[in-house]
Design a protein around this motif. Sequence first.
Motif, PDB file in Angstrom:
ATOM      1  N   GLU A 196       0.834  -1.200   0.000  1.00 35.06           N
ATOM      2  CA  GLU A 196       0.000   0.000   0.000  1.00 35.06           C
ATOM      3  C   GLU A 196       0.868   1.248   0.000  1.00 35.06           C
ATOM      4  N   VAL A 197       1.985   1.203   0.694  1.00 34.61           N
ATOM      5  CA  VAL A 197       2.984   2.272   0.669  1.00 34.61           C
ATOM      6  C   VAL A 197       4.287   1.632   0.200  1.00 34.61           C
ATOM      7  N   ARG A 198       4.762   2.054  -0.952  1.00 30.03           N
ATOM      8  CA  ARG A 198       5.914   1.383  -1.571  1.00 30.03           C
ATOM      9  C   ARG A 198       7.214   1.893  -0.958  1.00 30.03           C
ATOM     10  N   LYS A 199       7.629   1.231   0.106  1.00 26.64           N
ATOM     11  CA  LYS A 199       8.888   1.497   0.778  1.00 26.64           C
ATOM     12  C   LYS A 199       9.594   0.158   0.916  1.00 26.64           C
ATOM     13  N   PRO A 200      10.539  -0.168   0.025  1.00 21.82           N
ATOM     14  CA  PRO A 200      11.086  -1.528  -0.014  1.00 21.82           C
ATOM     15  C   PRO A 200      11.605  -2.058   1.312  1.00 21.82           C
ATOM     16  N   VAL A 201      12.329  -1.246   2.066  1.00 17.85           N
ATOM     17  CA  VAL A 201      12.872  -1.735   3.329  1.00 17.85           C
ATOM     18  C   VAL A 201      11.743  -2.076   4.300  1.00 17.85           C
TER      19      VAL A 201
END
Length: 257
Positions: free
Chosen positions: A145-150
Amino acid sequence: MSNTDIIVGEVVGTALLILLGAGVCAAVTLKKSKAQNAGWLAIAFGWGFAVLTGAYVSAGVSGAHLNPAVTIGLAITGGTEWSQVPLYIASQFVGAMIGAALAWVAYYGQFQAHMADLANQPEPAETEGDAKAGPVLGIFSTGPEVRKPVLNLLTEIIGTFVLLIAILTQGLNDSGKGLGALGVLITALVVVSIGLSLGGPTGYAINPARDLGPRIVHALLPLKGKGSSDWGYAWIPVIGPLVGGSLAALLYNVAFA
């Protein structure tokens, strides 16, 4: 356990898991489905019951791993021979692809109606969560939903850690081949719990075969307007569960074995 047992149990069990899991996603998502907009509760319980079905069918044959993270975790704790790991994982991926294809067949009419409806509508504004994914990819695979890989990777590690530590601490049934009937039920309920509590950020893949196998099927489907398979994200629901499962197995060896 023979190679035939592993192949049959893992292919059939994983195919049932993905057929019912992708099926509930299709039911909630697609136009002309009686369950459209049934919501996250339906998806979480649908996936839990999918695990229950696949694991119950295959537990007495292959031990019902149905998940490369489970296989690796059991190998680390000594419950599975390392020499059998490649066969387990290959069978799981084959089963996952078969299950995804069957879900598409079961909802073929709804897929056609859904895509035809989308073709007649203006394209919605892209958001950070769906900017790289096709409009029906979520039926087959997960996405953030929130593209933050880490952060997305950490979510998958945490969710799979919970799954594996719950499985490992149940022990084996008397046959020594896998979880008994009660263990299968407990594992299914744990999957429901993970979906309800930890599924919001990424859709809780917690299983590399569950995500990558159907993603490949999505890429191969002759479905007009299906959009991207979001390969840039695909490594997260593979690596995250493998790391989470391995960490749970290491903790089990230290604290529970």
